[in-house]
Every structure is written in C-alpha cells, then in structure tokens.
Design an enzyme around this catalytic site. Structure first.
Site, PDB file in Angstrom:
ATOM      1  N   ILE A 530       1.087  -6.313  -0.047  1.00  0.00           N
ATOM      2  CA  ILE A 530       1.021  -5.740  -1.400  1.00  0.00           C
ATOM      3  C   ILE A 530       1.524  -4.303  -1.445  1.00  0.00           C
ATOM      4  O   ILE A 530       1.468  -3.652  -2.484  1.00  0.00           O
ATOM      5  CB  ILE A 530      -0.433  -5.781  -1.936  1.00  0.00           C
ATOM      6  N   GLY A 531       2.027  -3.819  -0.339  1.00  0.00           N
ATOM      7  CA  GLY A 531       2.564  -2.459  -0.331  1.00  0.00           C
ATOM      8  C   GLY A 531       3.031  -2.073   1.050  1.00  0.00           C
ATOM      9  O   GLY A 531       2.654  -2.670   2.056  1.00  0.00           O
ATOM     10  N   SER A 532       3.910  -1.081   1.104  1.00  0.00           N
ATOM     11  CA  SER A 532       4.400  -0.594   2.386  1.00  0.00           C
ATOM     12  C   SER A 532       4.861   0.839   2.233  1.00  0.00           C
ATOM     13  O   SER A 532       5.065   1.337   1.126  1.00  0.00           O
ATOM     14  CB  SER A 532       5.555  -1.469   2.887  1.00  0.00           C
ATOM     15  N   GLY A 536       3.166   2.027   7.417  1.00  0.00           N
ATOM     16  CA  GLY A 536       3.083   0.630   7.781  1.00  0.00           C
ATOM     17  C   GLY A 536       2.988  -0.225   6.529  1.00  0.00           C
ATOM     18  O   GLY A 536       3.643   0.061   5.524  1.00  0.00           O
ATOM     19  N   VAL A 538       0.405  -2.822   3.771  1.00  0.00           N
ATOM     20  CA  VAL A 538      -0.925  -3.121   3.230  1.00  0.00           C
ATOM     21  C   VAL A 538      -0.955  -4.591   2.845  1.00  0.00           C
ATOM     22  O   VAL A 538      -0.034  -5.084   2.166  1.00  0.00           O
ATOM     23  CB  VAL A 538      -1.251  -2.257   1.999  1.00  0.00           C
ATOM     24  N   LYS A 552      -4.956  -2.175   5.561  1.00  0.00           N
ATOM     25  CA  LYS A 552      -3.814  -1.291   5.774  1.00  0.00           C
ATOM     26  C   LYS A 552      -3.571  -1.118   7.266  1.00  0.00           C
ATOM     27  O   LYS A 552      -4.495  -0.804   8.026  1.00  0.00           O
ATOM     28  CB  LYS A 552      -4.091   0.061   5.117  1.00  0.00           C
ATOM     29  N   ASP A 659      -1.340  14.407   0.143  1.00  0.00           N
ATOM     30  CA  ASP A 659      -0.304  13.504  -0.377  1.00  0.00           C
ATOM     31  C   ASP A 659      -0.710  12.924  -1.733  1.00  0.00           C
ATOM     32  O   ASP A 659      -0.740  11.711  -1.935  1.00  0.00           O
ATOM     33  CB  ASP A 659      -0.046  12.369   0.623  1.00  0.00           C
TER      34      ASP A 659
END
Length: 863
Positions: A530-532, A536, A538, A552, A659
């Site tokens: 669902i994400g990167s 790395g 997720v 994650k 961040d």
C-alpha cells in the site's frame, strides 16, 4: 522604653513582637529594622504590621488569614491585594492564648512560644552575623550583615506563592495550603525539575506539566536551572539564562503572583495598578476541572458539562457513594460488601483481592504523565504483579501496547472521555481470615492445599519442557526451510541472522515483538503493498485477533545502530496520542531488516486526498479520493499540529519528526488524523558514506538549517508544517515542474506566490480553485499568515507548535509574518525548482507523464 517593654511582657493573652537589643546602637531606615529596634504589641497596633517596604508595596506582619483567632503566622503580605506572599511557620502556627516572641539576634529570626520553645527559626540556615532585617519592594524579606550583604532571604524558601523576579531553582517547589485560613501544607506541589515544572498530588503523582501546556513553547533542550516570571511571561531558564520553556503572558504587568491554590490549580494573577487596584487571572493550569487529581473524590468519575470548569461527579458502574458521615466529599466504594483496598491493609495475608473493572472510556489522571510499570506484558501478569505490590491500588491495562499502569499510594478521581482501549481495574478486599482455633483442623487442611500445588508444579514443568523442545524444533525448521529462499523481492535471512532474530535484547519498554512468521501470515506473504519509499515498503495485513494493520519494512539498518534503534522504539512505543499513529509492535529480523506494525488508516495519506484528482487512486485504499472541503482541511491541520506539539513538548525527551509532509499525515474515517513515521528518521543510520548523514527529510519541505549545517531543533518541524499548510490551502504541491513556456520559475514555487499575494492583500486568490469559492476569505488569509510565520529563515522567529495549535484553535491571535525576512524564499526556490526539474516525473506518478504532481525526493537515503 522600660515602661513599654514591661507593658508588652505583661500581656499574657497577646503576641509580643520583640526585637532584642543586641547592641547599644539604634538604627532604623525605610524598609529596614536595625538592631535595638522594638516593634509593638499585635493587639496594641491592631494590624500586626511591624515592617514596611520602602514604598509600602509589601509589609511584614503577624497575620491571621480568614480573621480566625486560633492560628497566627509571620507573613509577608502585598498591601493592596492582601496576598500572602510568604509565611514563616505554616506548620507551627502561633495560638492566640500563648505569649510568643519574635526576636532578632546575631543568629537570625526566631519565634518562641510561652514556654520558650522555638516554634520557628532561621538559625543554622546561613553563616554570618545578622545586622538588620530588611524588606524590599519586590517582597523579599532579608537578613543582612553590616555590609548590607544578604545572609538569608524568603525568596529562597517559597510557600504557596512566588512573585515577579523571584527565582525558584531546580529542586525547589511551591506547596498548597490546606485552606485559605489554615496555612498547613496541603496535598499539592509544584516542583521545578531539570527538564520541566510539574504539578503533583500526594506521593508525587503528576497531573500537569508546563511543557505539555498548550500555551507554552519549548525553545531549547538545555537543562533547567530555575523558574522565574517577569512583565512578559513565565520562563524556565538554563544556567546561562537561555530560555528553555516560555509561557507568554499578556497584558504586560510589572507585578505578577504565581499561586498554587488549595484546589490544586496553579494560577498567575497580574496586579493592575489602576485606581481600583484590580487583579486579573492571566494563566490557569490545568484549565479543565477533570484534569485535577481529586476533583470528585476517590474513584468518582468527573464528567465535563459544556465548559472546562462545569462538571458533575458520578460513581462508575459497580460502585456506590460512601456512607461515611465524616467525609465531606463522598468517595466511591464497591457496591457489594467488599471494601476498597488501602495501602495499610496489605500487610494482612489473610485477605484476598478482587478487581472491579471500570467502564470503557473512564481514565485516570496520572496515566497521562507516567510511564507504564511494565511493557510487553499480558493482562494476567499485570493483575498478578499488582496483587503482590503493597502500594498498588489498581491498574490500567492497555491492550494495544501491552502496557500496565499501576495506581499507587492514593486513589484519585477518574474522568470520562478516555481512550476506550484503556481499561482500569480497582483492587478490592474480600474474604475472611481462616480459622486458627484448633491445630488439628489446620493440619487436616494441609493435604487439600499441598497436593494440588504439587500437581500444578509438575504440570508447569512438563509444559515448559514441551514448549522448549517444540521451539527448538521450530527454529531448526525455519533455518532449514527458509535458507536461501526469496519471496517477492523480500530479503531472505541467513542462518546467522535468524539466530540473531531469536536473541532477546534486554531493553525495557519495547512494544510487542512479533515473529517474522506471524507478520508473514498476517500480510498473506507480503501480498498487498500500500506504499513505498526510500525506507522500503508498507503492506496491509490482519493480525490473529482481526485487527487490520500496516506492516512497514525498513531495510539497510547499520549493524552498529541496531540496539540504539530498538532503544528508540521502546520510547516511541510508549507514546500514545490521538493524533499519532500507534506503533503496535515490531519484528527485528537480523541486521538487514526491521518490520514495524502500525494501525491501518483506511483513507491513506493526506496527499492522496489533498492532491486528487491530480494523482491516481491507490488500490489498497477504500473508496475513491474525494476533494477535501475547507472545514475538513482545517481539522486536518489542527489535528496534525496537535500531534506535532505532543512530540515536541509532552514526551520525556523532545522528539523531532524531521519529515513532516502530506505523505506522513494519515486519514481514517473513524480515527481521524494521525501523523506517521514520527521520530524514526533521526534514529536511522545510513551506511552510504557519500551522503550527509545529518540531513533527513524530503526536499521541498526541508528547513534552511538542513542545508547550512546549522543546529536542528523543534522549529525545523515548524518550517515543514508551514509548507504543508500552504499545500492544504492551495490543494497542490508547493513545487511543480512545468515547462518554462507555461510557468515561470517563481510561479512554480508556491510559497513565493503566497508571499506576493499576501503583500498585495489578495490571499483569497490562493485558495484551492476546486472548492469553487466555498471558502471564507478571512480564514484563508489567517492560514496564509500562519504558514508564512512558520517559514521564517531564522528558527527562533518561527512559532512553536504549541503556539501554532493555539492560533489554529483561535485561542491565540495569528502572528504577523515579517515580510522583509521572507525574501530568501525567492532565492531558495531556484534550488528547489532546478532539482525538481532535473528529476522530471517522480516515481509516485501514474506513468501518464503528468507533471502536475511531483513525488518528494528523500534525501536521507533510507526512509
């Protein structure tokens, strides 16, 4: 003089305030009594005043607060407001029926009673010979030597109040009084520590901290040396007078009183020198009555009704009000015949303990400011440990973090509105002592007790051996079955790394530690990504209890930083805030990979909704992205600000996110807004030597100090948050890469456009056009003003996140940006735009070549 002295000594029912002649000289000046001076009898003067400050701002007197006639004290009093600034003998008041003396000698001040016993004295508190007693217009009562050097001062021994200019050093404290007329020390203290100033109730239970108050701002991480007030605010200062924490106070006032009241609230009152000599409260903490530890009595639940100070008190389910006629505030006791456990009843081994469960949503005041007694524990262990602890009166078990909080020493009030995962249990005593009348009956009961115990012990031994053998076999299967296997690009651990994965690092406070197999099964073999990013990937997963999580994977952690990283996770695992994503646990798979388990947020990150329809929909998210309405944008901004403020001021150590960007602000239909990845950036140690390892974050959100190698502080996050605010207003990325024929360099960097529109008074033109002017122009202007304030190049000119929260809530006026100091944005834009232009279309694009949306460039190398 002899006649007067005789008259004073013969008055047995009055107070004699006598300063003995210790020299033949007689010195007297404004605000000062020299040796040989004689004060007058309390009843004779009718006021008890024997010394005034030079301008009569304060006076020293024998006072009887509340006009009662049984307790008298040596006091320093503010004349106009009758505020008692200091009292000498709060624990040993003078009674009206005794003949007492106040004497001034070379060794200091002494109060003696009719039997010539010392009630209070300064003897032994200093070295030197006293020459005079002096009262300054600051309210400071001093003993001085013949060179006018201060030997002893009341400012060093505060009671319940301190005043402008008075310092309270680390380790010093204020103590509340029992009542307005009884100055005996009460149940509350305000303590100054090396990192904060806290309010505490009995046995040191914290219920408020200056650093966590939304009106405070943290300016540095220096060690605190002392607390002081002046005409502009309340400050915690370091040894070099550098500001650590600030509370701005307005309007300016030359005289303020900070008082710890009998109800446990700390109030700062400003003295306004107008004809009516009025006073006004400028600061109250805590503001909510239900945050006080004993607002409703023991166990009773405080429920706010419409305002912070309007509340009612109810007994929680399973409890009833006590019938004790001696107690004014009726505590709650169990509804059955069991009694509440008390710290004095545990010595009896004949009592058994039961636990009454508090309803969901009922919290305990001290849990907000204490660390768990145990982490990574189960409910049974928590209950067992409380039963074996003679000071434990109950506990809270947090299932998500597997943490156990003890309620110790004294039970205070509970409050309504807590997280429903926080379930409390109150210890009760039940059962009767066993009969000890006949020894034979005791012996007859031995076998029924011993035999089951022996059987249980044998059973536990068998279970232990079985589990140990099974674990050894399972571990061997893992090594042989997984060695060399690679799954969907996921790193395959070596035999040595699996051995390391099974090692148990002794780090207290770590959250739940999952095995790799558990997370592999939860994510169905890491199937749904669902994400990167640079860190790395997720993955979406479901735990055995049905909880949907986001797993994650962080790769390439340095071997040297492994233990340090886990130590930081133990800190983050104890952080709980409604606007911070919950770290449920982790899996340490050797030195090459770390898995972090978070709550799943079904709407994904803010950028997916904020920049829609400019970006494509992620399949893992539930439902198509919708254009965010203005009101929801404001709620998202406020929630994110609250989460950041918590990281900056409410944790044991300041946590700088490093961040902040829309990609790290997550949304959920029911759980609202949560910041993710908090605090992890600064703990990772990239192994690439060619990178600046101190630089962490995302280009376009980086504060100028990152690029100049200046020191990093919490104001670095404020700059990034200001950038996010502008994107929330405009609905697009601040930096886009369009051909020069379509957009100028300046226009491609939105902060410069926002600054230009602000100067021209056209902030309403900055709102997202997709909202079709469904936006209040005045709110757009305020948001732009706040954003620009956050973007000042000099970090100290940016507001703290606590102040940002106050401005977004409307409690504080929005500051005015210093436009002349924001011109650097034009120069700063060139570097950002050129870098973005070189990159072209980012990795986050859908592949259609669109340049409307640009993925962020991570500069940390491993995020």
């Amino acid at each position: 003089m002899d006649f007067l002295l005789h008259h004073l000594m013969m008055s047995s029912s009055s107070f004699l305030i006598l300063l003995f002649l210790i020299s033949h000289g007689f010195q007297y000046g404004e605000g000062q009594i020299g040796r040989g001076s004689i004060a007058t009898d309390y009843n004779f003067t009718g006021t008890g005043i024997f010394l005034n400050s030079p301008h009569s701002t304060f006076h020293a007197a024998i006072c009887n607060p509340g006009n009662q006639t049984s307790r008298y004290y040596l006091c320093v009093v503010h004349k106009q407001t009758d505020t008692i600034l200091w009292s000498a003998n709060p624990s040993s008041p003078i009674t009206s029926s005794s003949s007492s003396l106040l004497t001034l000698s070379v060794s200091g001040l002494t109060i003696t009673n009719a039997s010539h016993s010392v009630v209070w004295s300064t003897a032994g508190a200093f070295n030197g010979s006293v020459s005079a007693l002096r009262l300054l217009d600051s309210g400071n009562l001093q003993l001085i030597d013949k060179f006018n050097v201060s030997l002893w001062t009341t400012f060093d021994y505060p009671t319940d109040t301190f005043v402008s200019g008075q310092r309270i050093s680390v380790g010093g404290f204020l103590t509340s009084f029992v009542s307005e007329s009884d100055l005996m020390p009460g149940d509350y203290k305000m303590v100054v520590t090396e990192t904060d100033a806290t309010l505490q109730w009995r046995a040191g239970q914290k219920y408020w901290a200056l650093s966590s108050d939304l009106q405070s701002a943290k300016d540095s991480n220096n060690r605190v040396s002392y607390m002081v007030m002046n005409n502009t605010g309340l400050y915690l200062l370091g040894s070099n007078s550098q500001v650590v924490i600030t509370v701005p106070l307005s309007p300016p006032a030359i005289l303020r009183f900070g008082k710890l009241a009998i109800d446990g609230r700390f109030r700062i009152t400003s003295y306004a020198q107008d004809p009516e000599n009025s006073t006004n409260n400028t600061f109250i903490a805590p503001t909510k009555s239900c945050d006080l530890p004993f607002s409703c009595g023991s166990v009773r639940t405080c429920i706010l009704k419409g305002s912070d100070t309007n509340f009612i008190c109810n007994c929680p389910s399973g409890f009833r009000h006590s019938d004790d006629p001696e107690k004014e505030v009726k505590p709650c006791v169990p509804s059955d015949e069991s009694s509440l456990a008390s710290s004095t009843s545990f010595a009896s081994s004949t009592s058994s303990f039961n636990y009454l469960r508090l309803p969901k949503g009922v919290g305990y005041f001290a849990n907000k400011f204490t660390s768990p007694a145990f982490s990574d524990s189960n409910f049974s262990n928590c209950q067992l440990l409380c039963s074996g602890n003679c000071t434990c009166l109950g506990f809270y078990y947090i299932n998500s973090s597997r943490s156990c909080y003890f309620l110790e020493n004294d039970l205070g009030s509970t409050f309504s509105g807590a997280d429903e995962e926080d379930i409390g249990y109150i210890k009760t005593i039940s059962g009767k002592p066993p009969s000890t009348t006949h020894a034979s009956s005791n012996r007859s009961n031995i076998l029924p007790i011993v035999l089951p115990s022996v059987a249980l012990a044998l059973l536990l031994i068998v279970i232990f051996l079985y589990v140990a053998l099974s674990r050894r076999k399972s571990r061997k299967d893992v090594i042989l079955g997984r060695k060399g296997r690679q799954r969907a690009g996921f790193y395959a651990a070596t035999e040595e790394e699996i051995d390391e994965d099974e090692s148990d690092l002794s780090i207290p406070g770590l959250p739940t530690r999952f095995t790799f197999r558990e997370l592999e099964e939860a994510t169905d073999g890491f199937k749904t990504c669902i994400g990167s990013g640079g860190f790395g990937e997720v993955y979406k997963g479901t735990l055995l209890d049905g909880t949907v999580v986001a797993v994650k994977r962080i790769s390439n952690i340095s071997i040297q930083g492994k233990k340090e990283f886990l130590t930081e996770i133990s800190v983050i695992g104890r952080i709980h805030h409604i606007n911070l994503v919950n770290l449920r646990g982790f899996c340490n798979k050797g030195t090459r990979c770390l898995l972090l388990v978070y709550d799943f947020m079904n709407r994904g990150s803010l950028d997916k909704s904020l920049f829609a329809p400019y970006i494509g929909r992620t399949e893992a998210l539930e439902g198509p992205p919708q254009v965010l309405e203005w009101r929801e944008r404001m709620e998202i901004a406020l929630s994110a600000a609250r989460g950041l403020a918590y990281l900056h001021v409410s944790c044991e150590n300041t946590i700088i996110h490093c961040d902040i960007k829309p990609e790290n602000i997550l949304l959920h239909d029911h759980n609202g807004v949560k910041i993710s990845d908090f605090g992890l950036a600064k703990f990772l140690s990239p192994e690439q030597p060619n990178l600046i390892t101190t630089m962490r974050g995302t280009r376009g959100y980086l504060a100028p100090e990152w690029l100049t190698n200046a020191s990093i502080s919490d104001r670095t996050d404020v700059y990034s948050f200001g950038m996010v605010l502008l994107e929330i207003v405009h609905g697009r990325k601040n930096c886009v890469s369009l051909p020069s024929s379509e957009m100028s360099e300046v226009e491609s960097y939105f902060p410069v456009v926002a600054l230009d529109k602000y100067e021209k008074g056209k902030c309403d033109e900055l709102a997202d056009p997709r909202l079709e002017r469904r936006v209040p122009a005045v709110e757009v202007k305020e948001m732009v003003k706040l954003s620009l304030c956050c973007l000042h190049e000099e970090p100290r000119l940016r507001p703290s996140m606590v102040a940002v929260v106050g401005m977004l809530e409307g409690r504080l006026p929005v500051s005015k940006p210093r436009v002349e100091l924001l011109k650097f944005l034009k120069m700063y834009s060139r570097e950002v735009v050129e870098t973005e232009g070189e990159r072209g279309v980012g990795v986050g694009n859908s592949g259609n070549g669109s340049v409307s949306y640009q993925s962020p460039v991570h500069v940390s190398g491993i995020r």
